[in-house]
Design an enzyme around this catalytic site. Structure first.
Site, PDB file in Angstrom:
ATOM      1  N   ASP A 232       3.978  -5.675  -5.263  1.00  0.00           N
ATOM      2  CA  ASP A 232       4.518  -5.514  -3.921  1.00  0.00           C
ATOM      3  C   ASP A 232       3.978  -6.647  -3.057  1.00  0.00           C
ATOM      4  O   ASP A 232       3.244  -7.500  -3.550  1.00  0.00           O
ATOM      5  CB  ASP A 232       4.108  -4.148  -3.332  1.00  0.00           C
ATOM      6  CG  ASP A 232       2.605  -4.042  -3.113  1.00  0.00           C
ATOM      7  OD1 ASP A 232       1.865  -5.007  -3.411  1.00  0.00           O
ATOM      8  OD2 ASP A 232       2.164  -2.997  -2.623  1.00  0.00           O
ATOM      9  N   ASP A 234       1.941  -7.124   0.606  1.00  0.00           N
ATOM     10  CA  ASP A 234       1.221  -6.384   1.644  1.00  0.00           C
ATOM     11  C   ASP A 234       0.997  -7.278   2.864  1.00  0.00           C
ATOM     12  O   ASP A 234       0.552  -8.408   2.729  1.00  0.00           O
ATOM     13  CB  ASP A 234      -0.144  -5.929   1.104  1.00  0.00           C
ATOM     14  CG  ASP A 234      -0.025  -5.236  -0.241  1.00  0.00           C
ATOM     15  OD1 ASP A 234       0.431  -4.091  -0.272  1.00  0.00           O
ATOM     16  OD2 ASP A 234      -0.383  -5.846  -1.276  1.00  0.00           O
ATOM     17  N   ASP A 327       4.788  -3.592   2.099  1.00  0.00           N
ATOM     18  CA  ASP A 327       3.974  -2.697   2.928  1.00  0.00           C
ATOM     19  C   ASP A 327       3.568  -3.413   4.210  1.00  0.00           C
ATOM     20  O   ASP A 327       3.080  -4.536   4.159  1.00  0.00           O
ATOM     21  CB  ASP A 327       2.683  -2.280   2.195  1.00  0.00           C
ATOM     22  CG  ASP A 327       2.962  -1.346   1.030  1.00  0.00           C
ATOM     23  OD1 ASP A 327       4.077  -0.772   0.974  1.00  0.00           O
ATOM     24  OD2 ASP A 327       2.072  -1.185   0.178  1.00  0.00           O
TER      25      ASP A 327
HETATM   26  N1  DCT Z   1      -5.710  -0.777  -0.309  1.00  0.00           N
HETATM   27  C1  DCT Z   1      -6.435  -0.160   0.689  1.00  0.00           C
HETATM   28  N2  DCT Z   1      -6.042   1.030   1.181  1.00  0.00           N
HETATM   29  C2  DCT Z   1      -4.921   1.603   0.717  1.00  0.00           C
HETATM   30  C3  DCT Z   1      -4.153   0.986  -0.285  1.00  0.00           C
HETATM   31  C4  DCT Z   1      -4.575  -0.228  -0.786  1.00  0.00           C
HETATM   32  O1  DCT Z   1      -7.443  -0.681   1.127  1.00  0.00           O
HETATM   33  N3  DCT Z   1      -4.546   2.754   1.230  1.00  0.00           N
HETATM   34  C5  DCT Z   1      -6.152  -2.066  -0.786  1.00  0.00           C
HETATM   35  C6  DCT Z   1      -6.579  -2.153  -2.194  1.00  0.00           C
HETATM   36  C7  DCT Z   1      -5.922  -3.398  -2.711  1.00  0.00           C
HETATM   37  C8  DCT Z   1      -5.010  -3.861  -1.612  1.00  0.00           C
HETATM   38  O2  DCT Z   1      -5.075  -2.919  -0.595  1.00  0.00           O
HETATM   39  C9  DCT Z   1      -3.600  -4.049  -2.039  1.00  0.00           C
HETATM   40  O3  DCT Z   1      -3.141  -2.969  -2.830  1.00  0.00           O
HETATM   41  P1  DCT Z   1      -2.125  -3.224  -4.011  1.00  0.00           P
HETATM   42  O4  DCT Z   1      -0.879  -3.844  -3.490  1.00  0.00           O
HETATM   43  O5  DCT Z   1      -1.974  -1.946  -4.748  1.00  0.00           O
HETATM   44  O6  DCT Z   1      -2.929  -4.206  -4.944  1.00  0.00           O
HETATM   45  P2  DCT Z   1      -2.785  -5.748  -5.198  1.00  0.00           P
HETATM   46  O7  DCT Z   1      -4.145  -6.236  -5.450  1.00  0.00           O
HETATM   47  O8  DCT Z   1      -2.015  -6.402  -4.109  1.00  0.00           O
HETATM   48  O9  DCT Z   1      -1.994  -5.779  -6.552  1.00  0.00           O
HETATM   49  P3  DCT Z   1      -0.457  -6.093  -6.824  1.00  0.00           P
HETATM   50  O10 DCT Z   1      -0.410  -7.539  -7.112  1.00  0.00           O
HETATM   51  O11 DCT Z   1      -0.113  -5.265  -8.026  1.00  0.00           O
HETATM   52  O12 DCT Z   1       0.336  -5.705  -5.620  1.00  0.00           O
HETATM   53 MG    MG Z   2      -0.046  -5.777  -3.527  1.00  0.00          MG
END
Ligand code: DCT
Ligand code: MG
Length: 403
Positions: A232, A234, A327
């Site tokens: 995703d 973020d 997100d």
């Molecule tokens: N996180 C957080 N609180 C949340 C959800 C996530 O602090 N409620 C943090 C943990 C990692 C970061 O945000 C991003 O989450 P992901 O998108 O799940 O992980 P990613 O490292 O970006 O991995 P991906 O490449 O798979 O998106």
């Molecule tokens: Mg991510």
């Protein structure tokens, strides 16, 4: 989704010695145990880039961890995740059991898997998991947006095993999120590329700035850590200055809706309470206003192989867009640094930061702030560097947080 493997450098063991700043002159390519013992058990005290010399091992550990996650065995799951983080940090490929001597985070189960991979080239325990009916079904189910372990459990007990079977079963009661998950399944399982992340960044920045020209929009998650792929994208959004705008997120998604770019959206309103202590729960969700969306990203000419045949016309229409998970998180400006640190991840890095804060510093860290339990005060921070300093940690750059 896998990061590309990197060339192996047999001299890399010296880099570990260098990182440990040891003046010792040791026999060739051996990691002295006095140095191994200096490696911290906390990934927030290590620098972990995407240059993984031990993918063979870390992939195996991550499969083991995932299987334990599906079984809701958090202790064993964490044991394998911590070991994976540690081996991602090692600046050389492990080739003998001697290489891991004295290192932290290597429990008995982990050691067994390492030993088998060294001797046989693969682990029989990992192969067993990969062939396990339950693991295979859960792996498929949880690949659907909105489906977690609990729902997978229910469907597995009903005798369902594949995503195709789920799609065919019209009696299943699906949430709005899961419906979107099935509708855009193929797009969402194919990972997001850096180029797609850049394109979406432009859209997000443009839209936000039409409502709040001074707002700060920062990409977080894996892409901020330098990853070339993600599941995703973020974003963190904050407005410097006194004004907060609870309506911003609504305005942004409403505009996307009007433009036909919004395929799915779930806005979670802020639940932050000022007086509340930071949450002690590891991995707790934060309380920021946020939204989980699926955006329609137009990319003419990219996906010529996929045709949309739902139109009545004889000519198959070329699908010139891709569904992307995005997100958006809105933070008050005073909490921005903490939110940035938390949302940049990796999950393992964040987990260890919080564990380090509570076990080594008697402090409570979450995505909103840092509380010093001895002084009974919240510690303000305007940057990630200041948070590391509050914790008495050396600063670790985002691209070194790939634990
Ligand atoms: N996180 C957080 N609180 C949340 C959800 C996530 O602090 N409620 C943090 C943990 C990692 C970061 O945000 C991003 O989450 P992901 O998108 O799940 O992980 P990613 O490292 O970006 O991995 P991906 O490449 O798979 O998106
Ligand atoms: Mg991510």
């Amino acid at each position: 989704c896998m990061e590309a493997g990197r060339p192996v450098d047999s001299e890399m063991k010296y880099r570990l010695m260098e990182q440990c700043q040891s003046p010792l002159n040791t026999p060739e390519s051996e990691v002295p145990s006095c140095i191994a013992r200096k490696v911290s058990q906390y990934s927030c005290q290590r620098k972990t880039t995407l240059n993984n010399y031990n993918k063979k091992f870390t992939d195996a550990f991550e499969i083991m961890a995932e299987n334990y996650e599906f079984k809701e065995n958090e202790i064993f799951c964490l044991e394998f995740l911590r070991a994976a983080s540690l081996l991602k940090y090692l600046p050389f490929p492990v080739t003998r059991m001697k290489d891991i001597q004295g290192l932290p985070c290597i429990g008995d189960q982990v050691r067994d898997v390492i030993e088998e991979i060294i001797e046989e080239g693969e682990s029989s325990r990992v192969k067993e998991v990969l062939n396990d009916e339950r693991y295979k079904a859960f792996k498929q189910f949880t690949s659907v947006f909105g489906v977690g372990v609990k729902t997978s459990e229910k469907w597995y007990r009903m005798g369902l095993r594949t995503v195709e079977e789920l799609k065919a079963d019209k009696t299943l009661k699906l949430s709005k999120m899961q419906k979107a998950g099935f509708l855009y399944y193929e797009d969402l399982v194919s990972c997001v590329s850096k180029a797609e992340a850049d394109a979406v960044t432009l859209i997000v920045k443009n839209t936000v700035s039409t409502f709040l020209p001074d707002a700060l929009v920062t990409i977080t998650g894996g892409f901020r850590r330098g990853k070339k792929m993600g599941h995703d994208i973020d974003f963190l959004i904050t407005n410097p200055g006194p004004r907060e705008d609870d309506e911003l997120l609504h305005k942004v998604v409403d505009l996307w809706k009007k433009q036909g770019l919004l395929l799915y959206c779930d806005i979670i309103e802020s639940t932050f309470v000022e007086e509340q202590l930071p949450s002690r729960k590891v991995d707790a969700m934060d309380n920021f206003q946020k939204c989980f969306t699926i955006l329609k990203l137009y990319q003419p000419g990219v996906d010529n192989s996929s045709y949309n045949t739902s139109k009545k016309s004889d000519m198959a229409e070329i699908k010139d867009w891709k569904a992307i998970r995005v997100d958006l998180v809105i933070t008050p400006f005073e909490q921005y640094a903490y939110a940035l640190l938390g949302w940049t991840g990796s999950r393992e890095f964040g987990r260890d930061l919080r564990r380090y804060a509570s076990h080594e510093r008697k402090m409570i860290l979450d995505n909103h702030g840092l509380y010093d339990r001895r002084k009974r005060i919240f510690l303000k921070a305007g940057s990630e560097e200041e948070i590391f300093a509050h914790l008495g940690l050396d600063y670790v750059e985002p691209w070194e947080r790939n634990a």
